[in-house]
Design a protein around this motif. Structure first.
Motif, PDB file in Angstrom:
ATOM      1  N   ARG A   1      29.287  40.595  35.782  1.00 37.54           N
ATOM      2  CA  ARG A   1      30.182  40.578  36.934  1.00 37.54           C
ATOM      3  C   ARG A   1      31.430  41.397  36.617  1.00 37.54           C
ATOM      4  O   ARG A   1      32.011  41.259  35.534  1.00 37.54           O
ATOM      5  CB  ARG A   1      30.582  39.143  37.304  1.00 37.54           C
ATOM      6  N   VAL A   2      31.838  42.224  37.580  1.00 35.69           N
ATOM      7  CA  VAL A   2      33.022  43.060  37.404  1.00 35.69           C
ATOM      8  C   VAL A   2      34.023  42.726  38.512  1.00 35.69           C
ATOM      9  O   VAL A   2      33.700  42.868  39.701  1.00 35.69           O
ATOM     10  CB  VAL A   2      32.663  44.561  37.458  1.00 35.69           C
ATOM     11  N   PRO A   3      35.219  42.274  38.161  1.00 39.32           N
ATOM     12  CA  PRO A   3      36.198  41.886  39.184  1.00 39.32           C
ATOM     13  C   PRO A   3      36.832  43.101  39.865  1.00 39.32           C
ATOM     14  O   PRO A   3      36.808  44.224  39.343  1.00 39.32           O
ATOM     15  CB  PRO A   3      37.240  41.103  38.387  1.00 39.32           C
ATOM     16  N   PHE A   4      37.424  42.859  41.032  1.00 43.51           N
ATOM     17  CA  PHE A   4      38.173  43.902  41.738  1.00 43.51           C
ATOM     18  C   PHE A   4      39.279  43.239  42.543  1.00 43.51           C
ATOM     19  O   PHE A   4      39.224  42.043  42.851  1.00 43.51           O
ATOM     20  CB  PHE A   4      37.264  44.729  42.648  1.00 43.51           C
ATOM     21  N   ASN A   5      40.288  44.022  42.897  1.00 41.83           N
ATOM     22  CA  ASN A   5      41.384  43.509  43.701  1.00 41.83           C
ATOM     23  C   ASN A   5      42.122  44.671  44.357  1.00 41.83           C
ATOM     24  O   ASN A   5      42.507  45.623  43.677  1.00 41.83           O
ATOM     25  CB  ASN A   5      42.358  42.699  42.838  1.00 41.83           C
ATOM     26  N   ALA A   6      42.292  44.594  45.671  1.00 41.08           N
ATOM     27  CA  ALA A   6      43.112  45.539  46.415  1.00 41.08           C
ATOM     28  C   ALA A   6      44.156  44.726  47.161  1.00 41.08           C
ATOM     29  O   ALA A   6      43.799  43.845  47.950  1.00 41.08           O
ATOM     30  CB  ALA A   6      42.263  46.355  47.385  1.00 41.08           C
ATOM     31  N   SER A   7      45.428  44.979  46.912  1.00 39.15           N
ATOM     32  CA  SER A   7      46.465  44.110  47.476  1.00 39.15           C
ATOM     33  C   SER A   7      47.715  44.874  47.853  1.00 39.15           C
ATOM     34  O   SER A   7      48.037  45.912  47.282  1.00 39.15           O
ATOM     35  CB  SER A   7      46.826  43.001  46.488  1.00 39.15           C
ATOM     36  N   VAL A   8      48.434  44.302  48.846  1.00 40.50           N
ATOM     37  CA  VAL A   8      49.750  44.789  49.232  1.00 40.50           C
ATOM     38  C   VAL A   8      50.692  43.592  49.157  1.00 40.50           C
ATOM     39  O   VAL A   8      50.461  42.575  49.812  1.00 40.50           O
ATOM     40  CB  VAL A   8      49.773  45.367  50.661  1.00 40.50           C
ATOM     41  N   THR A   9      51.735  43.716  48.342  1.00 37.58           N
ATOM     42  CA  THR A   9      52.744  42.667  48.240  1.00 37.58           C
ATOM     43  C   THR A   9      53.997  43.137  48.950  1.00 37.58           C
ATOM     44  O   THR A   9      54.487  44.246  48.710  1.00 37.58           O
ATOM     45  CB  THR A   9      53.042  42.332  46.775  1.00 37.58           C
ATOM     46  N   LEU A  10      54.538  42.302  49.830  1.00 37.40           N
ATOM     47  CA  LEU A  10      55.712  42.650  50.621  1.00 37.40           C
ATOM     48  C   LEU A  10      56.900  41.783  50.227  1.00 37.40           C
ATOM     49  O   LEU A  10      56.737  40.705  49.671  1.00 37.40           O
ATOM     50  CB  LEU A  10      55.409  42.498  52.116  1.00 37.40           C
ATOM     51  N   ASN A  11      58.073  42.297  50.504  1.00 35.51           N
ATOM     52  CA  ASN A  11      59.335  41.597  50.145  1.00 35.51           C
ATOM     53  C   ASN A  11      59.423  41.351  48.655  1.00 35.51           C
ATOM     54  O   ASN A  11      59.859  40.278  48.219  1.00 35.51           O
ATOM     55  CB  ASN A  11      59.436  40.247  50.889  1.00 35.51           C
ATOM     56  N   THR A  12      59.031  42.335  47.863  1.00 33.08           N
ATOM     57  CA  THR A  12      59.096  42.157  46.407  1.00 33.08           C
ATOM     58  C   THR A  12      59.965  43.229  45.772  1.00 33.08           C
ATOM     59  O   THR A  12      59.976  44.384  46.216  1.00 33.08           O
ATOM     60  CB  THR A  12      57.686  42.180  45.792  1.00 33.08           C
TER      61      THR A  12
END
Length: 234
Positions: free
Chosen positions: A221-232
């Motif tokens: 298994r290979v993890p992945f993550n696509a994210s947008v963090t706001l107000n940081t």
């Protein structure tokens, strides 16, 4: 107690319950309006400068084929990792006068970024507030974001994948077949404000891909993550 009176009481109770249900559902999550930005002037005359696209508020996440051609410099043996191209956020808005909900046809957060396995975008409080103000100035209330993530399964032999929206409600499903490691996809999902949008929060697609590694001769298994963090500020 007469029969007519009993019927009246029953109908009255049903109306109260229905009213409570509507009120409770309308209070689910946060709504940004001009009240949150007292200095912002709402211009009714210019309302509609941003394209409004009606939407179904209960729409489920969808995965669609991308019509884009694969760049020649990316063709080669798959690296057994997810490959990302962008994550864009489009405001989900409501017209105050009518209550109609839709999205604006312009991405106002996120970024295009070609990367493997992890795609991370961050917006400062000032950048986030500028987006909110533009939406409100155009005469809308803001309810959240519609996210679009472009990616491809850059795997030799992918089997299935687990995906989560904002780190909850994991969905385990087969990868699209017939599989082509150079075929790009766009996953679209809606993320409504569930925490105070004036504080730090994240909109994300995450999970892992289960595949058969031809070198190790086993399933991994290979993890992945696509994210947008706001107000940081980090």
């Amino acid at each position: 107690m007469t029969k007519k009176f009993k019927v009246f009481i029953s109908v009255l109770c049903m109306c109260i319950m229905c009213s409570f249900t509507v009120f409770a559902s309308s209070d689910n999550g946060y709504v940004l309006s001009a009240d949150d930005f007292p200095g912002v002037k709402v211009s009714r005359e210019t309302k509609g400068n941003l394209e409004f696209i009606p939407m179904d508020i209960n729409e489920n996440p969808t995965v669609t084929l991308s019509g884009d051609k694969m760049p020649r410099n990316q063709i080669g043996e798959p690296m057994d990792q997810m490959y990302f191209y962008y994550i864009y956020l489009y405001p989900i808005v409501r017209i105050p006068e009518t209550g109609e909900v839709g999205t604006l046809g312009l991405p106002m957060a996120g970024a295009a970024q070609e990367t493997r396995q992890y795609l991370t975008v961050r917006h400062t409080p000032a950048e986030t507030a500028a987006v909110y103000q533009r939406v409100i100035e155009d005469g809308y209330d803001m309810l959240g974001w519609q996210a679009k993530v472009k990616f491809r399964f850059d795997f030799i032999t992918p089997i299935s994948w687990v995906r989560m929206i904002n780190y909850v409600e994991a969905v385990d499903e087969n990868v699209p077949q017939p599989h082509n490691p150079y075929q790009t996809y766009i996953l679209t999902f809606n993320s409504y404000f569930q925490t105070n949008p004036l504080e730090e929060y994240t909109v994300s697609l995450s999970g892992d891909v289960r595949h058969f590694d031809k070198y190790d001769k086993k399933t991994e298994r290979v993890p992945f993550n696509a994210s947008v963090t706001l107000n940081t500020n980090q």
